[in-house]
Design a protein around this motif. Structure first.
Motif, PDB file in Angstrom:
ATOM      1  N   PRO A  60       2.870  57.827  54.846  1.00  0.00           N
ATOM      2  CA  PRO A  60       2.660  58.599  56.077  1.00  0.00           C
ATOM      3  C   PRO A  60       2.007  57.815  57.205  1.00  0.00           C
ATOM      4  O   PRO A  60       2.207  58.136  58.387  1.00  0.00           O
ATOM      5  CB  PRO A  60       1.750  59.747  55.608  1.00  0.00           C
ATOM      6  CG  PRO A  60       2.052  59.902  54.156  1.00  0.00           C
ATOM      7  CD  PRO A  60       2.299  58.503  53.667  1.00  0.00           C
ATOM      8  N   TYR A  61       1.231  56.789  56.860  1.00  0.00           N
ATOM      9  CA  TYR A  61       0.533  56.012  57.894  1.00  0.00           C
ATOM     10  C   TYR A  61       1.467  55.046  58.613  1.00  0.00           C
ATOM     11  O   TYR A  61       1.110  54.514  59.672  1.00  0.00           O
ATOM     12  CB  TYR A  61      -0.643  55.256  57.274  1.00  0.00           C
ATOM     13  CG  TYR A  61      -1.718  56.176  56.758  1.00  0.00           C
ATOM     14  CD1 TYR A  61      -2.764  56.588  57.574  1.00  0.00           C
ATOM     15  CD2 TYR A  61      -1.661  56.677  55.462  1.00  0.00           C
ATOM     16  CE1 TYR A  61      -3.742  57.459  57.115  1.00  0.00           C
ATOM     17  CE2 TYR A  61      -2.633  57.545  54.984  1.00  0.00           C
ATOM     18  CZ  TYR A  61      -3.663  57.937  55.821  1.00  0.00           C
ATOM     19  OH  TYR A  61      -4.629  58.808  55.363  1.00  0.00           O
ATOM     20  N   TRP A  62       2.652  54.817  58.055  1.00  0.00           N
ATOM     21  CA  TRP A  62       3.568  53.843  58.641  1.00  0.00           C
ATOM     22  C   TRP A  62       4.918  54.452  59.000  1.00  0.00           C
ATOM     23  O   TRP A  62       5.818  53.752  59.439  1.00  0.00           O
ATOM     24  CB  TRP A  62       3.771  52.676  57.661  1.00  0.00           C
ATOM     25  CG  TRP A  62       2.470  52.044  57.301  1.00  0.00           C
ATOM     26  CD1 TRP A  62       1.816  52.095  56.110  1.00  0.00           C
ATOM     27  CD2 TRP A  62       1.624  51.292  58.185  1.00  0.00           C
ATOM     28  NE1 TRP A  62       0.619  51.417  56.188  1.00  0.00           N
ATOM     29  CE2 TRP A  62       0.486  50.915  57.454  1.00  0.00           C
ATOM     30  CE3 TRP A  62       1.719  50.899  59.527  1.00  0.00           C
ATOM     31  CZ2 TRP A  62      -0.554  50.168  58.012  1.00  0.00           C
ATOM     32  CZ3 TRP A  62       0.689  50.161  60.085  1.00  0.00           C
ATOM     33  CH2 TRP A  62      -0.418  49.807  59.329  1.00  0.00           C
ATOM     34  N   ARG A  63       5.038  55.770  58.874  1.00  0.00           N
ATOM     35  CA  ARG A  63       6.331  56.424  59.051  1.00  0.00           C
ATOM     36  C   ARG A  63       6.913  56.193  60.444  1.00  0.00           C
ATOM     37  O   ARG A  63       8.113  55.991  60.600  1.00  0.00           O
ATOM     38  CB  ARG A  63       6.168  57.922  58.764  1.00  0.00           C
ATOM     39  CG  ARG A  63       7.486  58.675  58.637  1.00  0.00           C
ATOM     40  CD  ARG A  63       7.282  59.999  57.924  1.00  0.00           C
ATOM     41  NE  ARG A  63       6.991  59.821  56.505  1.00  0.00           N
ATOM     42  CZ  ARG A  63       6.089  60.531  55.831  1.00  0.00           C
ATOM     43  NH1 ARG A  63       5.350  61.440  56.459  1.00  0.00           N
ATOM     44  NH2 ARG A  63       5.902  60.321  54.543  1.00  0.00           N
ATOM     45  N   PRO A  94      -4.191  50.671  59.027  1.00  0.00           N
ATOM     46  CA  PRO A  94      -3.663  52.040  59.032  1.00  0.00           C
ATOM     47  C   PRO A  94      -4.542  53.042  59.766  1.00  0.00           C
ATOM     48  O   PRO A  94      -4.045  54.049  60.263  1.00  0.00           O
ATOM     49  CB  PRO A  94      -3.549  52.388  57.545  1.00  0.00           C
ATOM     50  CG  PRO A  94      -4.495  51.455  56.857  1.00  0.00           C
ATOM     51  CD  PRO A  94      -4.485  50.196  57.654  1.00  0.00           C
ATOM     52  N   LEU A  95      -5.853  52.778  59.857  1.00  0.00           N
ATOM     53  CA  LEU A  95      -6.755  53.724  60.524  1.00  0.00           C
ATOM     54  C   LEU A  95      -7.190  53.245  61.907  1.00  0.00           C
ATOM     55  O   LEU A  95      -8.169  53.743  62.449  1.00  0.00           O
ATOM     56  CB  LEU A  95      -7.987  53.983  59.653  1.00  0.00           C
ATOM     57  CG  LEU A  95      -7.763  54.812  58.381  1.00  0.00           C
ATOM     58  CD1 LEU A  95      -9.085  55.045  57.659  1.00  0.00           C
ATOM     59  CD2 LEU A  95      -7.114  56.146  58.704  1.00  0.00           C
TER      60      LEU A  95
END
Length: 344
Positions: A60-63, A94-95
């Motif tokens: 989900p963090y790279w979608r 990612p954050l």
């Protein structure tokens, strides 16, 4: 060596980046470079991740992100972007766009407490029965935190949103604590830890910020190790000029300091002040002697380091980082030859 008593021989070691390792193997005619060069056995015991345990889902963090070809996602969900230059890569965190502390609290981190600790003690006991040490490694806190959050973002958090920085560091400390306790109970002789917290000139942040955010957590981990296994030695790594915090590290429980870059530190002064409390691991410059010196320079430096810091124990001779592809093979041969020559 670690008890500061005159050893039968000086311990030494070196690590190599992949391209250099390949060429050394071809030159030596064996994959076992440690045995070829006479390096002491450095085997580690390790917690195993069960194959059937589901991994955290970082998709989900790279979608909606377009990442360069060849990018991989590491075990903490960080995108590793190839640089096209040997073993170097870039990080995409990612954050880095987090909007609330809940984003950090809910970020999926693999729970080490669900891993397989069985067999650790048996492995350590087997190594001891064979006259070998049982080392272990629990990794980083600060470095992992900034890779997840973003380098600049994490540094800003330390100033503007310290609760955010505390959140990630605390979660990572919990995982490191689980590893530390398991290795200490298994009978590890040495546990490797560390964070790169300095550059060539100084710390990356004020010493008090480091003490309040990172050191206090490492103290808990190191203290727990010593509580369970008083004889276990704590190894700590940080590149750069960390002279301002060496005393803090010793007071907190560090026994072995790596890599002690001669380009950044006054090693004579540090040894004069802390040489009876601290084991030196390093001292051979990878920004100077190893890539740019002649074999005679390497030989002279190894001799100097052993004579100054190692005759009464307290020294492991090593280059101050994994050797890079530009280090001449002749210099590597001479490093090991000199260690064997002067280290008896």
């Amino acid at each position: 060596t670690l008890s500061h008593r005159r050893p039968e021989r000086i311990l030494f070691r070196a690590d190599f980046t992949p391209d250099l390792h390949r060429r050394l193997v071809a030159r030596a005619g064996t994959e076992d470079l440690d045995r070829h060069y006479g390096v002491h056995d450095r085997g580690h015991i390790a917690i195993r991740r069960p194959a059937e345990l589901p991994r955290p889902d970082y998709a989900p963090y790279w979608r909606n992100e377009k990442l360069p070809d060849g990018t991989t996602i590491n075990d903490y969900g960080v995108a590793m972007v190839p640089s096209g230059y040997y073993h170097f890569w870039g990080y995409v965190s990612p954050l880095r766009k987090a909007r609330a502390i809940a984003d950090l609290e809910n970020y999926p981190i693999d729970d080490v407490r669900k891993w397989d600790f069985s067999g650790l003690k048996a492995h350590a006991d087997a190594r001891h029965a064979g006259g070998k040490i049982a080392g272990a490694s629990i990794g980083h806190m600060y470095e992992t935190a900034w890779q997840i959050r973003g380098y600049e973002q994490f540094l800003m958090d330390m100033v503007e949103n310290p609760a955010w920085a505390e959140c990630l560091l605390e979660r990572l400390m919990d995982q490191n604590m689980a590893k530390a306790e398991a290795y200490a109970r298994a009978g590890a002789d040495m546990i490797a830890t560390g964070d790169d917290v300095a550059n060539q000139e100084n710390l990356m942040f004020a010493p008090d910020a480091w003490r309040g955010l990172m050191l206090k957590r490492w103290k808990k981990v190191w203290g727990r190790i010593k509580e369970i296994n008083p004889g276990c030695k704590i190894w700590y790594h940080s590149d750069g000029n960390i002279s301002a915090i060496i005393g803090d590290l010793i007071e907190a429980g560090v026994d072995i300091l790596n890599p002690l870059q001669p380009e950044c530190l006054d090693l004579d002064a540090i040894h004069k002040r802390y040489g009876r409390q601290l084991v030196f691991d390093g001292c051979i410059g990878t920004q100077s002697t190893m890539p740019f010196g002649k074999p005679a320079d390497v030989r002279a430096r190894v001799k100097e380091v052993i004579e100054k810091y190692g005759r009464e124990g307290g020294l492991i001779v090593s280059p101050t980082h994994a050797l890079e592809p530009d280090v001449p093979l002749e210099n590597i041969d001479m490093f090991f030859a000199a260690c064997n020559e002067y280290g008896k």
